[in-house]
Design a protein around this motif. Sequence first.
Motif, short mmCIF file in Angstrom:
data_model
loop_
_atom_site.label_atom_id
_atom_site.label_comp_id
_atom_site.label_asym_id
_atom_site.label_seq_id
_atom_site.Cartn_x
_atom_site.Cartn_y
_atom_site.Cartn_z
N SER A 139 9.22 24.35 0.06
CA SER A 139 8.16 24.64 -0.91
C SER A 139 7.29 23.45 -1.27
N ASN A 140 7.84 22.23 -1.24
CA ASN A 140 7.13 21.08 -1.78
C ASN A 140 7.25 19.83 -0.91
N TYR A 141 6.29 18.93 -1.15
CA TYR A 141 6.41 17.54 -0.68
C TYR A 141 6.82 16.71 -1.89
N TYR A 142 7.70 15.72 -1.67
CA TYR A 142 8.13 14.82 -2.73
C TYR A 142 7.75 13.41 -2.31
N LEU A 143 6.78 12.82 -2.98
CA LEU A 143 6.26 11.52 -2.60
C LEU A 143 6.63 10.47 -3.64
N ASP A 144 7.22 9.37 -3.18
CA ASP A 144 7.45 8.21 -4.03
C ASP A 144 6.27 7.26 -3.84
N LEU A 145 5.43 7.15 -4.86
CA LEU A 145 4.21 6.35 -4.76
C LEU A 145 4.09 5.41 -5.96
N GLY A 146 3.21 4.43 -5.82
CA GLY A 146 2.98 3.48 -6.90
C GLY A 146 1.69 3.77 -7.63
N LYS A 147 1.49 3.05 -8.71
CA LYS A 147 0.23 3.12 -9.45
C LYS A 147 0.03 1.78 -10.15
N LEU A 148 -1.18 1.25 -10.01
CA LEU A 148 -1.51 0.00 -10.68
C LEU A 148 -1.84 0.31 -12.13
N ILE A 149 -1.02 -0.17 -13.05
CA ILE A 149 -1.17 0.14 -14.47
C ILE A 149 -2.10 -0.85 -15.15
N SER A 150 -2.00 -2.13 -14.78
CA SER A 150 -2.82 -3.14 -15.43
C SER A 150 -3.04 -4.32 -14.50
N ALA A 182 -2.94 12.73 -3.59
CA ALA A 182 -2.34 11.93 -4.66
C ALA A 182 -3.19 10.70 -4.96
N ALA A 183 -3.81 10.13 -3.92
CA ALA A 183 -4.64 8.94 -4.10
C ALA A 183 -5.83 9.22 -5.01
N THR A 184 -6.36 10.44 -4.98
CA THR A 184 -7.49 10.78 -5.86
C THR A 184 -7.07 10.82 -7.32
N GLU A 185 -5.76 10.84 -7.57
CA GLU A 185 -5.23 10.82 -8.94
C GLU A 185 -4.76 9.41 -9.33
N GLY A 186 -5.07 8.43 -8.50
CA GLY A 186 -4.76 7.04 -8.85
C GLY A 186 -3.47 6.50 -8.27
N TYR A 187 -2.75 7.29 -7.47
CA TYR A 187 -1.49 6.82 -6.88
C TYR A 187 -1.77 6.12 -5.56
N ILE A 188 -0.89 5.21 -5.19
CA ILE A 188 -1.10 4.41 -3.98
C ILE A 188 0.17 4.35 -3.13
N VAL A 189 -0.05 4.18 -1.84
CA VAL A 189 1.04 3.86 -0.92
C VAL A 189 1.11 2.34 -0.85
#
Length: 211
Positions: A133-144, A110-117
């Motif tokens: 079937s899946n992992y569900y991750l609540d992550l952040g992203k720096l928008i600006s 997920a980090a390679t797609e810009g998401y952060i812990v």
Amino acid sequence: MLSGVLSYAQQKRQFSSVASILQNITPNMRTDSWLLIQKSYGKDNIIKQSGVPKDYVSQNSGFNIGIAEEGNFYYIVYSSAGKTEYITDLEGLKKFVGKIDDVQDAAVFAATEGYIVDEDFKDVAGNYYEDISNYYLDLGKLISKECPYQKKHYTLTISKVTGTINFVKDNGSYIELYNKKCTNNPRLLKIEKKEEPKDEPKKPAKSTKRR
């Protein structure tokens, strides 16, 4: 009993730290040895060692899957077939991991797609749960980083089979900071929209007569 297991599996759990995620990744390549190094303001700290380490050269750049801070990053040194290699970016880290074996690997992908812990806001941007079937991750992203400084949080659905992000739910902003230089600050805009007091009509000046 089965329902109890499923219920437990779907309980949200927080990532303890960025360092612990990286310490638990498993390389999907043959290595003689490898080191995970955290560099903090010029000092190398080995936080994971596998095998007998080789001599290495300290790196001046690296990666992070959390909030990037100047002078604080991670890098990996590994030895394969007698050759020493370095991993200093997220794409290299993704290749090192190779495939998703657990939720730590999912966080790296997920980090390679810009998401952060976000370690300071783990309740909204640093937790996860999983099902069969899946992992569900609540992550952040720096928008600006500009006006405003803004971070949003998302819930990512990552397939355990393919390792792809199948669905992204936008949960909105959890940080939005305006500084004095932000011309788009809502508070300033409200002030500007207020009607300026109208000038009262000037009364004609009284004439003075000389006696």
